[in-house]
Design a protein around this motif. Sequence first.
Motif, PDB file in Angstrom:
ATOM      1  N   GLN A  78      15.725  46.730  57.216  1.00  0.00           N
ATOM      2  CA  GLN A  78      15.168  46.000  56.728  1.00  0.00           C
ATOM      3  C   GLN A  78      14.509  45.646  55.636  1.00  0.00           C
ATOM      4  O   GLN A  78      13.714  45.892  55.824  1.00  0.00           O
ATOM      5  CB  GLN A  78      14.006  44.989  57.912  1.00  0.00           C
ATOM      6  CG  GLN A  78      15.420  44.786  59.671  1.00  0.00           C
ATOM      7  CD  GLN A  78      14.009  45.306  60.806  1.00  0.00           C
ATOM      8  OE1 GLN A  78      13.115  45.520  60.369  1.00  0.00           O
ATOM      9  NE2 GLN A  78      14.592  43.834  61.508  1.00  0.00           N
ATOM     10  N   HIS A  86      15.686  38.198  54.192  1.00  0.00           N
ATOM     11  CA  HIS A  86      15.968  38.246  55.033  1.00  0.00           C
ATOM     12  C   HIS A  86      17.247  38.153  56.071  1.00  0.00           C
ATOM     13  O   HIS A  86      17.024  37.201  56.215  1.00  0.00           O
ATOM     14  CB  HIS A  86      14.529  38.620  56.555  1.00  0.00           C
ATOM     15  CG  HIS A  86      15.002  39.247  57.979  1.00  0.00           C
ATOM     16  ND1 HIS A  86      15.591  40.685  57.878  1.00  0.00           N
ATOM     17  CD2 HIS A  86      14.687  39.029  59.084  1.00  0.00           C
ATOM     18  CE1 HIS A  86      15.460  40.652  59.183  1.00  0.00           C
ATOM     19  NE2 HIS A  86      15.098  39.728  59.877  1.00  0.00           N
ATOM     20  N   SER A  87      17.747  38.477  56.031  1.00  0.00           N
ATOM     21  CA  SER A  87      19.595  38.440  56.998  1.00  0.00           C
ATOM     22  C   SER A  87      19.222  37.736  58.107  1.00  0.00           C
ATOM     23  O   SER A  87      19.002  38.806  58.912  1.00  0.00           O
ATOM     24  CB  SER A  87      20.840  39.050  56.545  1.00  0.00           C
ATOM     25  OG  SER A  87      21.848  38.105  56.450  1.00  0.00           O
ATOM     26  N   THR A  88      19.556  37.228  58.221  1.00  0.00           N
ATOM     27  CA  THR A  88      19.961  36.324  59.753  1.00  0.00           C
ATOM     28  C   THR A  88      21.280  36.483  60.447  1.00  0.00           C
ATOM     29  O   THR A  88      21.136  36.028  61.761  1.00  0.00           O
ATOM     30  CB  THR A  88      18.802  35.327  60.158  1.00  0.00           C
ATOM     31  OG1 THR A  88      19.719  34.359  59.231  1.00  0.00           O
ATOM     32  CG2 THR A  88      17.269  35.299  59.930  1.00  0.00           C
ATOM     33  N   SER A  89      21.663  36.862  59.698  1.00  0.00           N
ATOM     34  CA  SER A  89      23.604  36.663  60.314  1.00  0.00           C
ATOM     35  C   SER A  89      24.471  37.826  59.840  1.00  0.00           C
ATOM     36  O   SER A  89      25.214  38.176  59.715  1.00  0.00           O
ATOM     37  CB  SER A  89      24.216  35.761  59.200  1.00  0.00           C
ATOM     38  OG  SER A  89      24.259  36.068  57.640  1.00  0.00           O
ATOM     39  N   GLY A  90      23.515  39.319  60.003  1.00  0.00           N
ATOM     40  CA  GLY A  90      24.488  40.486  59.914  1.00  0.00           C
ATOM     41  C   GLY A  90      24.004  41.139  58.742  1.00  0.00           C
ATOM     42  O   GLY A  90      24.784  42.497  58.468  1.00  0.00           O
ATOM     43  N   ASP A 130      20.455  42.776  53.764  1.00  0.00           N
ATOM     44  CA  ASP A 130      18.256  42.708  53.698  1.00  0.00           C
ATOM     45  C   ASP A 130      18.194  42.843  52.008  1.00  0.00           C
ATOM     46  O   ASP A 130      18.927  43.099  51.298  1.00  0.00           O
ATOM     47  CB  ASP A 130      17.323  42.919  54.081  1.00  0.00           C
ATOM     48  CG  ASP A 130      17.209  42.564  55.359  1.00  0.00           C
ATOM     49  OD1 ASP A 130      18.061  41.535  55.618  1.00  0.00           O
ATOM     50  OD2 ASP A 130      16.284  42.525  56.117  1.00  0.00           O
ATOM     51  N   GLN A 155      12.661  50.081  59.466  1.00  0.00           N
ATOM     52  CA  GLN A 155      13.580  49.074  61.050  1.00  0.00           C
ATOM     53  C   GLN A 155      11.840  48.463  61.004  1.00  0.00           C
ATOM     54  O   GLN A 155      11.453  49.106  61.505  1.00  0.00           O
ATOM     55  CB  GLN A 155      14.725  50.215  61.579  1.00  0.00           C
ATOM     56  CG  GLN A 155      15.636  50.230  61.065  1.00  0.00           C
ATOM     57  CD  GLN A 155      16.311  51.595  61.766  1.00  0.00           C
ATOM     58  OE1 GLN A 155      15.631  51.928  62.440  1.00  0.00           O
ATOM     59  NE2 GLN A 155      17.959  51.430  61.859  1.00  0.00           N
ATOM     60  N   HIS A 189      10.377  38.937  60.379  1.00  0.00           N
ATOM     61  CA  HIS A 189      11.093  37.745  60.139  1.00  0.00           C
ATOM     62  C   HIS A 189      10.040  37.643  59.278  1.00  0.00           C
ATOM     63  O   HIS A 189       9.524  37.840  59.045  1.00  0.00           O
ATOM     64  CB  HIS A 189      11.249  36.530  61.246  1.00  0.00           C
ATOM     65  CG  HIS A 189       9.465  36.304  62.058  1.00  0.00           C
ATOM     66  ND1 HIS A 189       9.167  35.490  61.778  1.00  0.00           N
ATOM     67  CD2 HIS A 189       8.645  37.230  62.628  1.00  0.00           C
ATOM     68  CE1 HIS A 189       8.076  35.180  62.246  1.00  0.00           C
ATOM     69  NE2 HIS A 189       7.798  36.159  62.625  1.00  0.00           N
ATOM     70  N   CYS A 191       1.544  33.841  59.338  1.00  0.00           N
ATOM     71  CA  CYS A 191       2.368  34.542  60.634  1.00  0.00           C
ATOM     72  C   CYS A 191       1.728  33.738  61.662  1.00  0.00           C
ATOM     73  O   CYS A 191       0.443  33.788  61.325  1.00  0.00           O
ATOM     74  CB  CYS A 191       2.340  35.943  60.006  1.00  0.00           C
ATOM     75  SG  CYS A 191       3.031  37.056  59.049  1.00  0.00           S
ATOM     76  N   TYR A 227       5.615  33.626  50.204  1.00  0.00           N
ATOM     77  CA  TYR A 227       6.566  34.093  51.703  1.00  0.00           C
ATOM     78  C   TYR A 227       5.550  35.284  52.459  1.00  0.00           C
ATOM     79  O   TYR A 227       4.537  36.163  51.648  1.00  0.00           O
ATOM     80  CB  TYR A 227       7.896  34.641  50.723  1.00  0.00           C
ATOM     81  CG  TYR A 227       8.994  34.363  50.367  1.00  0.00           C
ATOM     82  CD1 TYR A 227       9.697  33.055  50.983  1.00  0.00           C
ATOM     83  CD2 TYR A 227       8.891  34.002  48.518  1.00  0.00           C
ATOM     84  CE1 TYR A 227      11.228  31.926  50.359  1.00  0.00           C
ATOM     85  CE2 TYR A 227       9.854  32.930  48.000  1.00  0.00           C
ATOM     86  CZ  TYR A 227      10.510  32.348  48.599  1.00  0.00           C
ATOM     87  OH  TYR A 227      11.185  31.282  48.508  1.00  0.00           O
TER      88      TYR A 227
END
Length: 282
Positions: free
Chosen positions: A52, A81-85, A88, A115, A120, A140, A193
């Motif tokens: 990630q 950050h990819s949320t669909s697999g 990143d 990792q 997120h 956050c 971000y």
Amino acid sequence: MAALGLAGGVQLVSAVPAEAAIGAIQVIAGPLSPTNSEPLKSASANCPPGTQIISGGGWVFVNGRGADADSVVLSQLQPVHSTSGGQDSFVVLGQEMAPGTSSTWWVQAFAVCGQVPGLHVVAGHSALGSQPEQKADALCASSERVLGVGGRIVNPVGKVTLTKVAPLTATTAEVVADEDATGLTSNWQIEAYAVCAPAPAGYQVVANTSSSTANSDPEQVAFVNCPPGTRALGTGAVELSPKPGTGLQVVFPGSPLEVVAVESTPTSLLWGPTLVQGICAT
């Protein structure tokens, strides 16, 4: 913040109890953008599959380092950050400040990958407006910590520079951008971000400045290392007293961490010093 930045290795955030374990960390250097004199260039660095995006950085480099070498700055430093697999990545944009440069230049992105349980990315943005300076925060949760930061100028037009992309507190990332000396009459906006995750063991933010006082140097360079026994997760960059026409040119997540701010428009005004922050954990 200015007082905290006057001594090397100043601790900005105290360590907190361990809540998450971070595995091995890799710094990935992305490919160089095309080398030419186009006013905008983008580059990205992708994390290896199964890892990630924790943070990242970038730099722009003007070939020959001539008289206009500082007229190119960073306008985007964005963790994706990819949320669909998917993979990143960290995306960087460089821009020429008006009136531009005839020199050729390139931009490169760096991704800090690993990792991290519960990681997120959170975004925040400023209001759309025409004020000479804008700020945006990304928050956050109170139980989390900022591991990495990013920011971007929405629709850059060569008149606005990033002057801060950094953790403001342990749970807040802040981005500041300023118009150049001639100003901008149209509306503009910035985004911030924060890469958030449960607090890792040994979490702390350390800092160092380019000098002890403001000055009128055309470039200000600051370095910092994380304390022994900890690893660098992210890099923050701050011009402590920005002036119109100054901006960030380098945010490098190496060893040591490095930040370079420049006078994209030469000025005799005192500005800076420039602060580099290291977001560290065991």
